[in-house]
Design an enzyme around this catalytic site. Structure first.
Site: not given
Ligand SMILES: Cc1cc2nc3c(=O)[nH]c(=O)nc-3n(C[C@H](O)[C@H](O)[C@H](O)COP(=O)(O)O)c2cc1C
Length: 213
Positions: A10, A190-192
């Site tokens: 997600r 983007s998981r940042l």
């Protein structure tokens, strides 16, 4: 439908968090996010994971309900003779965690735990429904019991013992976690993710830093 956890993915897109826009006081920042969690309709936003550990370092974790923020800390109520109570008696260091997926947010809090005053526990116990008050007497929390019938029997005994007002058991009461560390986590694309950490540097002074995701 493929329900394999490795395929669950997600993107977190809702909002951002940075060191310039957060409150200087992490309690204010927490209050702000808690209100937003209530407004977002999150069920039981005051449910938090509480991690404790034995003096030897074996951690254990369970959910409890936050019942107040006062006296410089986060208060919850439980059985002092439970597993968590036993661990806290020998090792007062503990950690709390809130996870509100609808807001893509996580809050981590670490600190020392102390028991609240007897007067505070009495006052809170008095607000509980009678059945919950009797439950505090009936349940030897965290101990092995024979079966459900044993619990029912203990509950009947408690009801007979206290036909009117239920007195608070001495082994049931509140703890307050006094934090020295907070981390507010906001999911990003983007998981940042954005992470903002507060470390206590003086009584009312906090050092604020951004952490890498
Ligand atoms: C949503 C939720 C709220 C809970 N709230 C409490 C609570 O406020 N106090 C409590 O003692 N246990 C609460 N529990 C039960 C604990 O998770 C746990 O089972 C219990 O405290 C025994 O933990 P222990 O054996 O590690 O001491 C709650 C569980 C859930 C799922």
């Amino acid at each position: 439908m493929n329900t394999s956890v490795e395929n669950l993915r997600r993107e977190y897109m809702q909002t951002r968090l940075d060191t310039e826009s957060v409150a200087a006081d992490p309690f204010r920042q927490f209050g702000h996010w808690l209100h937003q969690a209530y407004d977002a309709g999150i069920e039981e936003p005051n449910a938090m994971a509480l991690a404790t550990a034995t003096p030897g370092g074996q951690p254990s974790c369970r959910v409890v309900l936050l019942r107040g923020i006062s006296g410089g800390g986060f208060t919850f109520y439980t059985n002092y003779l439970s597993r968590k109570g036993e661990e806290l008696q020998h090792n007062p260091h503990a950690s709390l965690l809130f996870f509100w997926p609808q807001l893509e947010r996580q809050i981590r809090i670490e600190g020392r735990i102390e028991q609240v005053t007897e007067a505070e526990s009495d006052a809170y116990f008095a607000t509980r429904p009678r059945d919950s008050q009797l439950g505090a007497w009936a349940s030897p929390q965290s101990q092995a019991i024979q079966d459900r019938a044993e619990l029912d029997r203990r509950l009947r005994e408690a009801a007979q013992r206290f036909p009117e007002e239920v007195v608070r058991p001495a082994h049931w009461g509140g703890y307050r976690l006094i934090p020295h560390h907070f981390e507010f986590w906001q999911g990003r694309e983007s998981r940042l993710h954005d992470r903002v950490r507060y470390n206590r540097v003086a009584v009312d002074e906090w050092a604020i830093k951004r952490l890498a995701p």
